[in-house]
Scaffold this motif. Structure first.
Motif, PDB file in Angstrom:
ATOM      1  N   UNK A  89     -47.300   1.666 -77.294  1.00 31.94           N
ATOM      2  CA  UNK A  89     -46.968   1.649 -75.869  1.00 31.94           C
ATOM      3  C   UNK A  89     -47.846   2.710 -75.204  1.00 31.94           C
ATOM      4  N   UNK A  90     -48.852   2.291 -74.443  1.00 31.49           N
ATOM      5  CA  UNK A  90     -49.751   3.280 -73.837  1.00 31.49           C
ATOM      6  C   UNK A  90     -49.033   4.172 -72.816  1.00 31.49           C
ATOM      7  N   UNK A  91     -49.577   5.356 -72.658  1.00 33.14           N
ATOM      8  CA  UNK A  91     -49.029   6.318 -71.706  1.00 33.14           C
ATOM      9  C   UNK A  91     -49.469   5.958 -70.294  1.00 33.14           C
ATOM     10  N   UNK A 149     -54.990   4.275 -75.336  1.00 37.76           N
ATOM     11  CA  UNK A 149     -53.554   4.568 -75.307  1.00 37.76           C
ATOM     12  C   UNK A 149     -53.158   5.337 -74.049  1.00 37.76           C
ATOM     13  N   UNK A 151     -53.839   8.296 -73.310  1.00 40.81           N
ATOM     14  CA  UNK A 151     -53.730   9.740 -73.558  1.00 40.81           C
ATOM     15  C   UNK A 151     -55.120  10.279 -73.893  1.00 40.81           C
TER      16      UNK A 151
END
Lengths: 167, 95
Positions: A89-91, A149, A151
Motif C-alpha cells: 500500500x503506497x504512502x 511506494x 516513500x
C-alpha cells in the motif's frame, strides 16, 4: 528478551546497515508495476501541461487537457491497484521528513511548470508548453519508477570498515 | 546518544522494519517471500514487534480472501530511525 547489544563491531553494524538497505531496495526493485502504466501517467500529465499551455478561446487544446487528466487519474488509480495486488500500500501522506521534502519540492516544481508553460508562451516563448510538458511527463515517469511506494528511500553507500574494531 | 534497540536488532526484525519503512502497509505474504521464512517464524517476529507497539497488524477480507496488512506505527518508525542512526554512528557515518 536479551539485553541490548551495545558493543557490536563496526563490521556487524555495517552488515546490519547493508541488510537494511538491501531490504528496502528489494521491496522497491522486485515489486515494480508494468512500465506502461508509468508511461501512461507521464503522458497524461504531459498532456495536461501542454493543453493548459496552448489553450486559447478559439482552439481545442482544452480538450487535450481534460483527456490528459482522465488518462493521468486512471493510470495513477491503476498503479495503486496494481501495488495493492502485489501486497504494497503506497504512502500518500508523508511519514518522514525526507518524504515531506520530496513531495514539497516536486509539488512546487510541478506547479511552476504548469503555470510557466502558459505564461512563458504568452510572453513570446512559443515552445514553452512543449518543453515544460515533456519535462513534467519525464519527472512523473522517473518519480513513479524510482519511488513507487511513495516513500523517499535513499540508497546508502557503505564501504567496508578497515578493521572490525569493537566500540 | 541513542542506543541500539534490542527488539529491532534481530536480523529478521531489522529487515521487517526496513521493508515496512518503504510503504504505508505491506502484506504478510510479501514480507514472508522477501525474507524467505515460514509463516510461523514470521508470525513470531511480528508478534515481538507488535508487543513493543512498533507495528500494527490488520486483517482485512479482500476479494473473499483474508489478508494481513502490516504497518509501522509512529513509535516503530521512530525506534527504527534511532536504531539505524545508532548503527551509522558505530560505522562512522556522519548524521
Amino acid at each position: 528478551m536479551s539485553e541490548p547489544q551495545q558493543n557490536i563491531s563496526q563490521h556487524e553494524a555495517s552488515d546490519a546497515l547493508k541488510s537494511v538497505n538491501s531490504s528496502q531496495q528489494d521491496v522497491i526493485i522486485n515489486n515494480q508495476a508494468p512500465i506502461i502504466i508509468n508511461l501512461l501517467a507521464g503522458s497524461g500529465y504531459a498532456s495536461i501541461v501542454f493543453g493548459y499551455g496552448m489553450t486559447e478561446h478559439g482552439n481545442l487544446w482544452a480538450l487535450a487537457m481534460w483527456v490528459g487528466a482522465v488518462v493521468f487519474i486512471l493510470s495513477i488509480s491503476f498503479l495503486f491497484y496494481t501495488y495493492r495486488l502485489m501486497g504494497i500500500k503506497p504512502t500518500i501522506l508523508p511519514r518522514s521528513s525526507a518524504t515531506l521534502k520530496l513531495q514539497m519540492i516536486t509539488g512546487i516544481l510541478f506547479a511552476l511548470l504548469v503555470v510557466g508553460s502558459r505564461e512563458f508562451r504568452l510572453m513570446g516563448f512559443q515552445y514553452a508548453p512543449h518543453l515544460f510538458s515533456v519535462t513534467c511527463g519525464l519527472l512523473i515517469f522517473i518519480i513513479s519508477r524510482k519511488y513507487p511506494t511513495g516513500e523517499f528511500v535513499s540508497k546508502m553507500t557503505l564501504s567496508s570498515p578497515k578493521a572490525s574494531s569493537h566500540e | 546518544m541513542s542506543s541500539l534497540d534490542p527488539v529491532i536488532h534481530a536480523p529478521n526484525r531489522l529487515k521487517i522494519c526496513a521493508m515496512l519503512s518503504t510503504s504505508a502497509e505491506l502484506e504478510f505474504k510479501l514480507i514472508k517471500e522477501q525474507l524467505d521464512v515460514s509463516d510461523s517464524v514470521l508470525s513470531k517476529h511480528l508478534k515481538a514487534l507488535e508487543v513493543s507497539t512498533y507495528i500494527r497488524l490488520q486483517k482485512r477480507t479482500e476479494f473473499g480472501r483474508q489478508k494481513t496488512w502490516i504497518s509501522l506505527t509512529s513509535n516503530g518508525r521512530e525506534a527504527f530511525k534511532k536504531h539505524v542512526n545508532a548503527l551509522k554512528r558505530i560505522v562512522g557515518i556522519k548524521l
